[in-house]
Structures are given as structure tokens and as C-alpha cells.
Design an enzyme around this catalytic site. Structure first.
Site, mmCIF file in Angstrom:
data_model
loop_
_atom_site.group_PDB
_atom_site.id
_atom_site.type_symbol
_atom_site.label_atom_id
_atom_site.label_comp_id
_atom_site.label_asym_id
_atom_site.label_seq_id
_atom_site.Cartn_x
_atom_site.Cartn_y
_atom_site.Cartn_z
ATOM 1 N N THR A 1 30.717 48.252 24.947
ATOM 2 C CA THR A 1 30.376 46.865 25.266
ATOM 3 C C THR A 1 28.881 46.673 25.038
ATOM 4 O O THR A 1 28.063 47.270 25.737
ATOM 5 C CB THR A 1 30.723 46.576 26.731
ATOM 6 O OG1 THR A 1 32.101 46.869 26.906
ATOM 7 C CG2 THR A 1 30.452 45.128 27.089
ATOM 8 N N GLU B 1 36.755 47.001 23.390
ATOM 9 C CA GLU B 1 37.974 47.442 24.084
ATOM 10 C C GLU B 1 38.173 46.600 25.341
ATOM 11 O O GLU B 1 37.204 46.123 25.920
ATOM 12 C CB GLU B 1 37.907 48.941 24.405
ATOM 13 C CG GLU B 1 36.662 49.412 25.140
ATOM 14 C CD GLU B 1 36.727 49.285 26.649
ATOM 15 O OE1 GLU B 1 37.832 49.019 27.154
ATOM 16 O OE2 GLU B 1 35.675 49.425 27.303
ATOM 17 N N LEU C 1 40.334 47.824 27.924
ATOM 18 C CA LEU C 1 41.177 48.718 28.727
ATOM 19 C C LEU C 1 40.819 48.634 30.201
ATOM 20 O O LEU C 1 39.651 48.614 30.562
ATOM 21 C CB LEU C 1 40.979 50.172 28.272
ATOM 22 C CG LEU C 1 41.078 50.426 26.772
ATOM 23 C CD1 LEU C 1 40.784 51.894 26.479
ATOM 24 C CD2 LEU C 1 42.449 50.032 26.269
ATOM 25 N N ARG C 2 41.870 48.620 31.035
ATOM 26 C CA ARG C 2 41.626 48.719 32.477
ATOM 27 C C ARG C 2 41.750 50.172 32.884
ATOM 28 O O ARG C 2 42.715 50.840 32.510
ATOM 29 C CB ARG C 2 42.685 47.929 33.261
ATOM 30 C CG ARG C 2 42.509 46.433 33.247
ATOM 31 C CD ARG C 2 43.774 45.790 33.761
ATOM 32 N NE ARG C 2 44.925 46.308 33.021
ATOM 33 C CZ ARG C 2 46.187 46.229 33.449
ATOM 34 N NH1 ARG C 2 46.473 45.697 34.604
ATOM 35 N NH2 ARG C 2 47.179 46.704 32.708
ATOM 36 N N GLU C 3 40.810 50.657 33.662
ATOM 37 C CA GLU C 3 40.931 52.024 34.164
ATOM 38 C C GLU C 3 42.196 52.119 34.999
ATOM 39 O O GLU C 3 42.565 51.184 35.699
ATOM 40 C CB GLU C 3 39.713 52.399 35.008
ATOM 41 C CG GLU C 3 38.481 52.523 34.144
ATOM 42 C CD GLU C 3 37.279 53.053 34.906
ATOM 43 O OE1 GLU C 3 37.461 53.684 35.963
ATOM 44 O OE2 GLU C 3 36.163 52.838 34.426
ATOM 45 N N HIS D 1 43.887 38.330 43.284
ATOM 46 C CA HIS D 1 44.035 39.085 44.536
ATOM 47 C C HIS D 1 42.700 39.092 45.269
ATOM 48 O O HIS D 1 41.714 39.654 44.767
ATOM 49 C CB HIS D 1 44.473 40.522 44.260
ATOM 50 C CG HIS D 1 45.812 40.600 43.598
ATOM 51 N ND1 HIS D 1 46.971 40.224 44.227
ATOM 52 C CD2 HIS D 1 46.175 40.968 42.358
ATOM 53 C CE1 HIS D 1 47.989 40.364 43.406
ATOM 54 N NE2 HIS D 1 47.523 40.807 42.252
ATOM 55 N N ALA D 2 42.705 38.484 46.449
ATOM 56 C CA ALA D 2 41.463 38.490 47.233
ATOM 57 C C ALA D 2 41.200 39.899 47.742
ATOM 58 O O ALA D 2 42.128 40.672 47.979
ATOM 59 C CB ALA D 2 41.606 37.523 48.402
ATOM 60 N N CYS E 1 32.598 48.189 34.663
ATOM 61 C CA CYS E 1 32.436 47.125 33.676
ATOM 62 C C CYS E 1 32.050 45.766 34.258
ATOM 63 O O CYS E 1 31.007 45.224 33.907
ATOM 64 C CB CYS E 1 33.713 46.981 32.861
ATOM 65 S SG CYS E 1 33.981 48.411 31.809
ATOM 66 N N ARG F 1 31.822 54.196 40.142
ATOM 67 C CA ARG F 1 30.731 53.316 39.709
ATOM 68 C C ARG F 1 30.896 51.918 40.309
ATOM 69 O O ARG F 1 31.937 51.292 40.178
ATOM 70 C CB ARG F 1 30.678 53.256 38.174
ATOM 71 C CG ARG F 1 30.117 54.533 37.573
ATOM 72 C CD ARG F 1 30.106 54.496 36.066
ATOM 73 N NE ARG F 1 31.404 54.776 35.495
ATOM 74 C CZ ARG F 1 31.650 54.859 34.182
ATOM 75 N NH1 ARG F 1 30.670 54.666 33.322
ATOM 76 N NH2 ARG F 1 32.855 55.129 33.734
#
Ligand code: UDX
Ligand code: UDX
Length: 463
Positions: free
Chosen positions: A121, A150, A152-154, A253-254, A262, A330
Site C-alpha cells: 500500500t 491487495e 486481503l483481510r488478515e 459491527h460496533a 492497515c 499492530r
């Protein structure tokens, strides 16, 4: 095709293994020789469901290899750069030193017609700078620089790679577009749309998408705060909004605020880029500021649940990673939350199914435990900070017996209030009304003083 990944971190490893699984010949190059040696032994440095098997299968079948030596990259049809772009210390700009360093290192080794693809990114304009460096280092060459971000979601990265909503290819060059089309052909046949745009547009798409997701989460978090004040249920509000196709049900989603590798860094970097170019992104500015305050403010819920003070009390925090199915710490919301709990005088016991080793440098004062139940021993409150599956069906009777007081603060809304009421827990959530019994114990003063107070009176009290 021969594909080379530069950087065998999260992005490089997942993308490299998936490309190999499609049948391409992939080499992942990383300058960290220790990491390469470990990968060759089959040790995967990150926790990502399915990755160990995917890497092992593709190594075994001869399509995936790891190297600390970039000298072979002259043969690659495409060289994809996936080194990290963390926030730069001090000003929040994306730190591009790893990218530019890697480009300078590989420049002499590339074929004169190489297709260099940025997967990391990177702020808009980075592709231009990479191109400038390559021209400077290799004036003779006809290389192309492409942006291919990309998404992608971890925790779901392999699935996301294989079922993308879209593939973005940022280049005006026909040869580069054709190479990328071939690299992604296995997905293209699955009808994943490829969006061809110019390079700067691709760079902006990535940041705009992440900033929008961050905005959606922050929006529902603020609506949750309102729901708490007016006795509405944010989960039902989100459902009611999400059925509208123009809004969509996802990312509503709260919770304790967005974290991870990211969204926080990308919103900050986007603001810096906008600032540098004289554009104002007031919505993103607000999102970043609101989210930052929110994470630490979650400690106030714990204080409220324990009648106004946590000094000398013990709090068990379940879930430390920024979200389930990852060991990534992170920018995890658990860090400011636990720091605030410590600042307010509490002892914190912690448990995470995967992230405890990664958590230790960030949170050295936590007492790390071997299970959710061990963490709850002697605790005045249990805080659910990350919605790992194994926390969704805790044995509530067992938990209550281990605790000093039966108090649960559920920052991910994974339990039903009536279930908690039956199990005799005081139960606080994000944006949902407490059950009748909990109301009595959680806010006794308010209940005694006025019974059913008007909304205006409650609002005045809150302010
Ligand atoms: C990736 C993207 O690159 C980042 O832009 C995006 O926002 C998130 O995903 P990530 O994979 O998480 O970053 O980075 P990291 O896990 O730090 O891995 C980077 C790897 O590149 C490390 O293994 C590092 O040793 C390697 N590296 C770095 C090189 O091989 N060469 C370099 O010059 C610099
Ligand atoms: C994100 C983007 O989703 C992905 O497309 C991009 O490539 C990288 O950044 P990731 O950081 O892995 O992926 O996690 P994501 O699932 O987006 O969650 C980010 C944070 O938002 C987490 O802290 C999560 O708990 C939080 N979140 C997410 C919410 O609080 N509510 C939601 O509805 C969704």
C-alpha cells in the site's frame, strides 16, 4: 508464469503461496535470511489459517521456493513488491524507505523489459518515483511499473485472495496489462472483475477503500454510543440499515474501534497525502480522531461496570490481537485499553489463543494465562476484547465460580443479554441496552433517582 515476490511478509507470503497454488512458478525473496531459512524448514512466521498447508503443498510440488538472494529475478515475468510500508515515526506518512531500498537493490538484476508491480500500500505518486529510480539505475531499459493493490483481510487472506471482489491493475501500458491478466487468469476465469485504470488511480483506490471501511466502522461505533444513551440496540440498527443494498450489511459491527496493520496507518497516510496536495479530507480526519479516542475510552466501560473504580481490582482481558484468527498486535485496540486499565490501578490478566508472544513487547505488565478460565481466576471483571470463536460459548457457570464478581464487559457483542442475566452476570456491551436485572446493578443511582427518566434528562446528565 514465473512470478517473483519481493518481501515474504504477510502480503508477500500469502500472495506468493496463492499464485503458486494456481500453478505459477513462484519465488519469494526476502532479505531476512533467518526468515528464509525458517520458511524453507516449513516454519511460517505469521498465524494465518490454512497458510502452513498451502506453503507446504506448493513447496512439495515444486512451484514455490524461498530465497534470500535476488540474483535470479531476471527470468521473472512479473516482479511483485510486497515489503512493508509502516507509518513513519513522527509524522504518520507511509515509510517508503523499504520500497525504494528494495527497488534500488533489484534494479541491476531485473530484465530490461521487466514488469515491476507494487502490491504494498503506497501513497499516490509512489509508482512514479519507482519508475524514476529504475530509469536512473537502468537508463537502457524498458521496464513498466504497475500498481496492483491487495485487499486481503488478515485471518481470511487465502479466501480473499482466491475470491476477490475485484482486481485492480494500475497501468496504461498494454504489455503490462497483458502480463497482469495472465498472472490473474485463474481468477479471471472465476469471473473476478479486473479493473484497468491508470497507476495513480489504482493507488488512490486502495486508500479510498480502506478509509471508507474505517468510516463505516466509526459511523456505527458512534451510533452505538447514541444507542446506549437512548436505550436502542445497535445490532438491530445495523441490521435495519444493512438490508438497504446501497448501504450493505458488512463492516457495521460496533466495537472498541478499528485496529490492525492497515486501517489505522492507511487513514493517517491518506491524510498526509491529502495535506501535501492541498486537499482536505475532513471526514477521514474525523474518523481517525474519533477512533483514536475510542480505544482508550473503552476502559471507562470497565470502570462503570465496577462501580466507578478499578484501583486494586483485577481485570481479565480475553483476546489481545486486533481481530480473531490472527496473531497480529499492530494497532490492536487491546493495547490502549489495557494501558488505560493499568493507569487506573488495575491488575490485568490476559489470554489470547494466538497472539500472546506478540503481545508481550507491547504489554509487558499483563499476567499472561493459559486459557480464558485461568485468566478469569480471581478477576473482578472479564473483558471480551476480540471475538475469537472459542470465547463465544464460554461455560458461564464455571467462569462465575472462578471470579470475585460476576461482571462481563463484552466489547464485541457476542453474547445475548438474557443469557447473561440467566447466568447472573452483570453484563455491559457496546450499544445495546442492558438487561433489566443488569440495569439495577450497573446504574443503581440513576434508577433510584428517577425511575424512567426522560431522554432529555438522561442526556443532560451525560453531558
Ligand atoms: C503488506 C504491505 O506491503 C503493506 O503495504 C500493506 O499495508 C500491508 O501488507 P506486510 O506484508 O504486513 O505489509 O509487511 P511485513 O510483514 O513487514 O513484511 C515485509 C517483509 O519484506 C519482511 O519480511 C521484510 O524482511 C521484507 N523486506 C523488507 C525485504 O525483503 N526487502 C526489503 O528491502 C524490505
Ligand atoms: C483491512 C481491509 O479489510 C482489507 O481489505 C485491507 O487489504 C487491509 O485492511 P484487516 O486489517 O485484515 O483488513 O482487517 P478488517 O477485517 O478490515 O478489520 C479491521 C479492524 O476493524 C479490526 O480491528 C476489526 O475488529 C474492526 N472492525 C471490522 C470492526 O470493528 N467492525 C466491523 O464491522 C469490521
Amino acid at each position: 508464469m514465473r512470478v517473483t515476490m519481493i518481501g515474504a511478509g504477510y502480503d508477500g507470503l500469502v500472495s506468493g503461496a496463492c499464485f503458486a497454488d494456481f500453478g505459477h512458478d513462484v519465488t519469494c525473496i526476502d532479505k531476512d535470511a533467518g526468515r528464509i531459512a525458517a520458511l524453507r524448514r516449513g516454519e511460517i512466521p505469521i498465524f494465518e489459517p490454512g497458510l502452513v498447508d498451502l506453503v507446504a503443498t506448493n513447496i512439495q510440488q515444486g512451484r514455490l521456493e524461498f530465497s534470500a538472494d535476488a540474483s535470479g529475478i531476471g527470468d521473472a515475468d512479473a516482479v511483485l513488491i510486497a515489503v512493508g510500508t509502516p507509518s513513519r515515526r513522527g509524522d504518520g506518512h507511509a515509510d517508503l524507505s523499504y520500497i525504494y531500498g528494495a527497488v534500488r537493490e533489484i534494479a541491476p538484476l531485473l530484465s530490461p523489459t521487466a514488469i515491476v508491480v507494487t502490491k504494498s500500500t503506497v501513497p499516490v505518486g509512489t509508482g512514479d518515483e519507482i519508475e524514476r529510480i529504475l530509469r536512473e539505475e537502468r537508463p537502457d531499459a524498458e521496464m513498466q511499473v504497475v500498481s496492483n493493490p491487495e485487499f486481503l483481510r488478515e485471518g481470511a487472506a487465502i479466501y480473499d485472495f482466491k475470491h476477490p471482489d475485484r482486481i485492480v491493475v494500475g497501468s496504461d501500458d498494454a504489455r503490462a496489462r497483458a502480463v497482469l491478466a495472465e498472472v490473474y487468469r485463474p481468477l479471471y476465469l472465476n469471473a473476478a472483475p479486473i479493473l484497468y485504470v491508470n497507476r495513480r488511480t489504482a493507488e488512490v483506490i486502495k486508500y479510498a477503500a480502506n478509509a471508507f471501511l474505517a468510516t463505516k466502522i466509526t459511523f456505527i461505533n458512534e451510533i452505538a454510543d447514541l444507542c446506549e444513551r437512548v436505550g436502542a440496540d445497535v445490532q438491530d440498527v445495523a441490521r435495519g440499515m444493512g438490508f438497504d443494498n446501497r448501504i450493505g450489511a458488512k463492516f457495521l459491527h460496533a466495537g472498541p474501534g478499528f485496529g490492525g496493520s492497515c486501517l489505522p496507518k492507511d487513514t493517517t497516510a491518506l491524510l498526509k497525502t491529502a495535506h501535501d496536495h492541498g486537499a482536505q479530507l475532513r471526514i477521514v480526519e474525523t474518523v481517525a480522531a474519533v477512533n483514536e479516542r475510542r480505544k482508550r475510552a473503552m476502559a471507562r466501560k470497565v470502570v462503570a461496570a465496577l462501580d466507578g473504580s478499578i484501583r486494586g481490582k483485577t481485570v481479565a482481558v480475553l483476546g489481545l490481537s486486533f481481530k480473531p484468527n490472527t496473531d497480529d498486535m499492530r494497532d490492536s485496540p487491546s493495547i490502549p485499553l489495557i494501558t488505560a486499565l493499568h493507569d487506573l490501578g488495575a491488575t490485568v490478566r490476559g489470554y489470547d489463543p494466538a497472539a500472546m508472544e506478540q503481545a508481550k513487547p507491547y504489554l509487558p505488565d499483563v499476567i499472561y494465562c493459559g486459557s480464558a478460565y485461568e485468566a478469569a481466576e480471581g478477576a473482578d471483571a472479564v473483558v471480551i476484547a476480540t471475538e475469537w470463536e472459542q470465547f463465544r460459548a464460554l461455560d458461564l457457570d464455571r467462569l462465575r465460580c472462578l471470579m470475585v464478581q460476576p461482571v462481563i464487559v463484552d466489547l464485541r457483542n457476542i453474547y445475548r443479554a438474557d443469557e447473561m442475566k440467566r447466568a447472573n452476570f452483570r453484563y455491559l456491551t457496546v450499544g445495546r441496552p442492558a438487561a433489566e436485572r443488569s440495569l439495577e446493578t450497573v446504574a443503581p443511582r440513576r434508577r433510584k433517582a428517577g425511575g424512567a427518566k426522560s431522554m432529555t434528562a438522561e442526556l443532560a446528565e451525560a453531558l
